[in-house]
Motif scaffolding. Structure first.
Motif, PDB file in Angstrom:
ATOM      1  N   ALA A 130      14.651  63.936  54.433  1.00 14.97           N
ATOM      2  CA  ALA A 130      14.747  64.937  53.371  1.00 14.97           C
ATOM      3  C   ALA A 130      14.088  64.432  52.087  1.00 14.97           C
ATOM      4  O   ALA A 130      13.372  65.165  51.404  1.00 14.97           O
ATOM      5  CB  ALA A 130      16.218  65.289  53.117  1.00 14.97           C
ATOM      6  N   ILE A 131      14.317  63.163  51.749  1.00 13.14           N
ATOM      7  CA  ILE A 131      13.769  62.612  50.509  1.00 13.14           C
ATOM      8  C   ILE A 131      12.232  62.583  50.570  1.00 13.14           C
ATOM      9  O   ILE A 131      11.543  63.082  49.677  1.00 13.14           O
ATOM     10  CB  ILE A 131      14.305  61.181  50.273  1.00 13.14           C
ATOM     11  N   PHE A 132      11.702  62.032  51.662  1.00 12.02           N
ATOM     12  CA  PHE A 132      10.248  61.856  51.704  1.00 12.02           C
ATOM     13  C   PHE A 132       9.516  63.160  52.014  1.00 12.02           C
ATOM     14  O   PHE A 132       8.364  63.316  51.638  1.00 12.02           O
ATOM     15  CB  PHE A 132       9.881  60.724  52.665  1.00 12.02           C
ATOM     16  N   LEU A 133      10.202  64.095  52.652  1.00 16.54           N
ATOM     17  CA  LEU A 133       9.566  65.405  52.817  1.00 16.54           C
ATOM     18  C   LEU A 133       9.445  66.091  51.454  1.00 16.54           C
ATOM     19  O   LEU A 133       8.439  66.747  51.168  1.00 16.54           O
ATOM     20  CB  LEU A 133      10.356  66.286  53.796  1.00 16.54           C
ATOM     21  N   SER A 140      26.383  58.298  62.091  1.00 14.08           N
ATOM     22  CA  SER A 140      26.233  57.761  60.731  1.00 14.08           C
ATOM     23  C   SER A 140      24.789  57.339  60.490  1.00 14.08           C
ATOM     24  O   SER A 140      24.207  57.635  59.445  1.00 14.08           O
ATOM     25  CB  SER A 140      27.134  56.548  60.525  1.00 14.08           C
ATOM     26  N   LEU A 141      24.222  56.634  61.477  1.00 11.45           N
ATOM     27  CA  LEU A 141      22.845  56.172  61.304  1.00 11.45           C
ATOM     28  C   LEU A 141      21.879  57.357  61.297  1.00 11.45           C
ATOM     29  O   LEU A 141      20.890  57.358  60.561  1.00 11.45           O
ATOM     30  CB  LEU A 141      22.492  55.172  62.410  1.00 11.45           C
ATOM     31  N   VAL A 175      22.447  66.404  51.756  1.00 11.19           N
ATOM     32  CA  VAL A 175      22.789  65.509  52.858  1.00 11.19           C
ATOM     33  C   VAL A 175      24.117  64.811  52.583  1.00 11.19           C
ATOM     34  O   VAL A 175      24.798  64.371  53.504  1.00 11.19           O
ATOM     35  CB  VAL A 175      21.648  64.501  53.116  1.00 11.19           C
ATOM     36  N   VAL A 215      30.441  63.277  58.530  1.00 13.81           N
ATOM     37  CA  VAL A 215      30.282  62.234  59.545  1.00 13.81           C
ATOM     38  C   VAL A 215      31.283  61.098  59.314  1.00 13.81           C
ATOM     39  O   VAL A 215      31.916  60.616  60.250  1.00 13.81           O
ATOM     40  CB  VAL A 215      28.829  61.713  59.557  1.00 13.81           C
ATOM     41  N   PHE A 262      21.580  58.668  57.885  1.00  8.49           N
ATOM     42  CA  PHE A 262      20.637  57.973  57.001  1.00  8.49           C
ATOM     43  C   PHE A 262      19.191  58.333  57.325  1.00  8.49           C
ATOM     44  O   PHE A 262      18.358  58.489  56.430  1.00  8.49           O
ATOM     45  CB  PHE A 262      20.857  56.462  57.066  1.00  8.49           C
ATOM     46  N   ALA A 263      18.888  58.465  58.619  1.00  6.07           N
ATOM     47  CA  ALA A 263      17.527  58.855  59.002  1.00  6.07           C
ATOM     48  C   ALA A 263      17.209  60.238  58.431  1.00  6.07           C
ATOM     49  O   ALA A 263      16.117  60.492  57.916  1.00  6.07           O
ATOM     50  CB  ALA A 263      17.383  58.854  60.521  1.00  6.07           C
ATOM     51  N   PHE A 264      18.200  61.124  58.493  1.00  7.53           N
ATOM     52  CA  PHE A 264      18.009  62.481  57.991  1.00  7.53           C
ATOM     53  C   PHE A 264      17.825  62.466  56.474  1.00  7.53           C
ATOM     54  O   PHE A 264      17.000  63.203  55.914  1.00  7.53           O
ATOM     55  CB  PHE A 264      19.223  63.310  58.411  1.00  7.53           C
ATOM     56  N   PHE A 265      18.569  61.586  55.830  1.00  3.19           N
ATOM     57  CA  PHE A 265      18.428  61.431  54.386  1.00  3.19           C
ATOM     58  C   PHE A 265      16.992  61.034  54.032  1.00  3.19           C
ATOM     59  O   PHE A 265      16.346  61.631  53.159  1.00  3.19           O
ATOM     60  CB  PHE A 265      19.377  60.329  53.887  1.00  3.19           C
ATOM     61  N   ALA A 266      16.496  60.027  54.748  1.00  2.00           N
ATOM     62  CA  ALA A 266      15.127  59.561  54.485  1.00  2.00           C
ATOM     63  C   ALA A 266      14.133  60.697  54.703  1.00  2.00           C
ATOM     64  O   ALA A 266      13.196  60.890  53.924  1.00  2.00           O
ATOM     65  CB  ALA A 266      14.805  58.379  55.401  1.00  2.00           C
TER      66      ALA A 266
END
Lengths: 351, 444
Positions: free
Chosen positions: B106-109, B96-97, A60, A67, B100-104
């Motif tokens: 990926a991490i929690f998946l 941008s936001l 990511v 972005v 961050f949602a995508f990051f969360a």
């Protein structure tokens, strides 16, 4: 510090993390391709176990860089997208095939034939992607994207210096991955990755010399940036120190130290690249200030980054603690030993 | 094929492919968490099996969605550099936001998929919840960027054509963002709910008493049916917003050529741009004025009120819109029938299972059609009234080459995903085995 400088720093920091995490992932794929000897299967299994739970989060960072670039430095994003159309499309192919093949391999039939086929797609795209990534970085740094984008030759990137940076990037990621894997491996497997780390380190050195020499002919601005700035010497000294430490630690089988030194080396190399082309984003056409979005946007994004970091880093810490941590952490809600063994999606998915 | 057309085809193909993965990425984690929650509550092996298999399906689709989403983020610049150069500072905040949602996610998946038996039950379930919430948050933020392209706000165009006086928060929440976000989010649950329910209905038609497929149907169709009944309400909200903010789009999607008071609602029909009329439609008097303005006498602007060169392709927009509404209505009817049986605790008849099976692809077809309505409806602009698509495209030539390459890649990925998902569900344990397992655990 202007908002543009802070954001340039944030992009560079994200690139460092992408190199350290995503780069090691690519390196794992390279070792999957180069797995040899009697423990070939065990080597591949280790790579898969090490990457499995974290690879998506590791990648990511690249999205974040993209972005930030188009939000905060939109004209640089446009210029790079036009001039480097071909290598960026190749990079996308590498990224797509690699991620898809890795996942498909995990969930497809466990038969050897099927696994080898997916493994080949995974590992060959793991070589393609970092090479092209290096080429992109090399082309941006070399000053070949200068001038109005319409006037740029679509194959301008296809020259010795960017290609040498591509080779350098692939070697560096392979070196990094082998250093990480040597920590996670046991017994003879650990020896395998120790030898691989030393070998890859040699290739990194050779590629660095090659890129340095070529920059003299092909990318004079990089060469000047690398050699004539006030910070050049201390930075090179620190990088060299990290490299020597990594080698020495590998020879003396001090794996944790080797891992830390390799990571420091990669960090310094990426920072060195950023510092050598500062204040340019695209050499020599666009500086950070030239390419800046309106100040209101940059300030808003800085706040968003700060807010995002507050929850991102604890979450990342949790992820690495669960899958990479050696000691149990009290805040982690851990499964009771023995219970839920049948719950596992697949034995080899567990580290 | 000229380069503009090739660029539009390439971007459209990439999005059409990515949207399916993205919608599943929003809804599937919710189903997976509900299945695990049922298992933790009841101890039923059927729900355990379901949670695990759905998690694998989520993993496959999330990975494909992640890589195809990466392609989109690059293609924004590769295909539309002029658009991004102008719009980046405005739509960058939601992106941008979303990052961050995508990051969360990926991490929690990662924790969810590899954490069975490695982390405790509470953290495991909580990770699944974070995946479901951040998936919805991603869709939320990305849709904000699309809403801005439809109704751009929060900037001035300076002399020279660059954006000036950018107000990022105004740009992030442009007029009409609420309806678009709600409509998109609900559509994810409808489409995924029906697609998943259809697969399990197929197996239930063979083996009626299999608790694995029964549980699956209950969760997927339960969520999907409620969402399918909410969707017409959100559609009504959308119609009014589009009428207020994008009148030319409303005229195109209704095939309304003349400006008139008391405009009729057209069902079906084929707009003819040359003759400026929509033929063979079933017209409901005053219908459009009522729907768009909640007033039977309200004036609806026709396409004639706008310059000819600013019209979208009326036939495409109208047909896509009719398709979306028709499919959505069929889903709402099936949903109503299903919920009535469920509320009266009556067994689901075979006929209804067959109806679920037949309508299972409708949600995704409606979702794609609805996306085409909003995108085609904005043409020839990429940012409505600000930048034309033809001015946004890259100067790089030979775009047909990457178009063909990526199309082949997407077809390949789609084929593999279908094979792998089919294997996950087709190999589900038969009813007898699940009952034996339940007995072994002292549940039955």
């Amino acid at each position: 510090m202007s908002p543009a400088d802070l954001l340039g720093g944030a992009i560079l920091a994200a690139l460092v993390l992408y190199a350290l995490l995503g780069g090691a992932d690519f390196g794992g794929g390279i070792w999957d391709l180069l797995a040899t000897g009697p423990r070939r299967k065990a080597q591949r299994d280790l790579v898969e176990q090490a990457i499995g739970p974290i690879w998506e989060a590791n990648h990511v960072w690249l999205i974040l860089v993209i972005v930030l670039l188009f939000t905060c430095f939109p004209s640089a994003f446009a210029a790079i997208s036009i001039a480097l159309f071909v290598p960026l499309v190749l990079l996308l192919f590498g990224i797509v095939l690699r991620g898809a093949a890795f996942t498909f391999r995990t969930y497809d039939r466990p038969e050897d034939k099927v696994q080898v086929r997916w493994g080949l797609v995974f590992s060959s795209s793991s070589v393609l992607a970092p090479v092209v990534l290096g080429v992109v970085v090399g082309a941006i740094a070399s000053g070949r994207l200068a001038g109005p984008p319409e006037g740029v030759d679509p194959l301008a990137w296809l020259s010795p210096f960017p290609l040498s940076v591509g080779l350098f990037a692939a070697a560096l990621f392979a070196f990094l991955a082998a250093s990480y894997l040597a920590v996670e491996a046991k017994g003879e497997l650990q020896e395998d990755f120790r030898r691989r780390a030393i070998g890859a380190g040699g290739v990194v050195f050779g590629a660095a010399v090659l890129a340095g020499v070529l920059s003299w002919f092909d990318a004079p601005l990089v060469f000047a940036g690398l050699t004539r700035r006030g910070f050049s010497l201390p930075l090179h000294a620190a990088t060299a120190l990290a490299a020597v430490t990594a080698f020495a630690a590998l020879f003396r089988r001090r794996y944790r130290l080797a891992r830390a030194a390799a990571a420091a080396q990669v960090t310094l190399i990426v920072l060195g690249w950023g510092a050598s082309q500062y204040p340019y984003l695209v050499v020599p056409g666009l500086t950070l200030a030239d390419a800046s979005a309106p100040r209101a946007t940059q300030v808003a994004v800085l706040w968003a980054l700060a807010a995002g970091a507050v929850f991102l880093f604890p979450a990342l810490y949790l992820l690495f603690r669960v899958f990479k941590g050696e000691r149990p952490l009290s805040v982690v809600d851990r499964a009771t030993p023995g219970a839920g063994v049948g719950d596992r999606p697949r034995a080899r998915g567990d580290v | 094929m000229n380069d503009l057309l090739a660029a539009r085809w390439l971007f459209g193909t990439s999005l059409a492919f990515h949207i399916v993965c993205a919608a599943i990425g929003v809804a599937m984690p919710l189903f997976m968490v509900l299945a695990e929650w049922r298992w933790r509550r009841t101890g039923s092996p059927a729900y355990h099996e379901l949670a695990k298999r759905w998690a694998k399906g989520t993993a496959i689709l999330f990975a494909v969605g992640a890589v195809s989403g990466t392609v989109i983020s690059f293609e924004l610049g590769l295909l539309w550099p002029r658009f991004m150069e102008f719009a980046g500072p405005m739509i960058g905040m939601p992106f941008s936001l979303e990052g961050f949602a995508f990051f969360a996610e990926a991490i929690f998946l990662g924790i969810y998929l590899y954490g069975w038996g490695r982390v405790g039950p509470r953290l495991h379930l909580a990770s699944g919840v974070v995946v479901a919430v951040s998936g919805a948050a991603s869709a939320f933020f990305v849709t904000l960027a699309n809403a801005w392209m439809n109704v751009p706000a929060g900037f001035e165009v300076a002399t020279g054509g660059a954006a000036a006086e950018v107000r990022p928060l105004v740009a992030m929440f442009p007029p009409g963002w609420v309806h678009e976000v709600v409509h998109v989010l609900v559509s994810c649950y409808v489409a995924t709910g029906f697609a998943v329910a259809g697969i399990h209905a197929f197996y239930l038609l063979r083996e009626r008493d299999n608790p694995f497929h029964q549980g699956a149907l209950r969760i997927a169709l339960g969520v999907g049916a409620v969402a399918a009944l909410v969707q017409p309400l959100s559609g009504d909200l959308s119609a009014r917003q589009v009428a207020a903010t994008q009148p030319v789009k409303l005229a195109a999607l209704e095939g309304q050529f003349r400006t008139e008071r008391g405009a009729p609602l057209r069902i079906g029909g084929l707009p003819d741009e040359g003759a400026r009329e929509t033929r063979w439609a079933l017209e409901i008097p005053y219908g459009l004025s009522i729907l768009a303005f909640h007033d039977p006498g309200a004036e609806v602007l026709g396409l004639e009120a706008f310059p000819r060169e600013n019209w979208p392709n009326v036939r495409n927009v109208h047909l896509a819109f009719q398709l979306m509404v028709g499919l959505g209505s069929a889903l709402a009817l099936v949903s109503l029938a299903y919920l009535l049986y469920r509320l009266r605790r009556r067994p689901i008849p075979r006929r209804l299972l067959q109806a679920v099976l037949v309508t299972s692809p409708f949600g995704f077809l409606a979702l794609e059609a609805g996306w085409l309505v909003t995108e085609w409806g904005r043409q020839p602009f990429t940012i409505r009234d600000v930048m034309r698509t033809a001015d946004a495209v890259t100067p790089v030539g030979n775009i047909a080459v990457p178009f063909v390459l990526f199309t082949i890649l997407y077809l390949f990925l789609a084929a593999v995903v279908i094979v792998l998902l089919r294997r996950q569900i087709a190999s589900a344990p038969p009813a007898s085995e699940l009952r034996a397992r339940a007995r072994a655990e002292g549940l039955a």
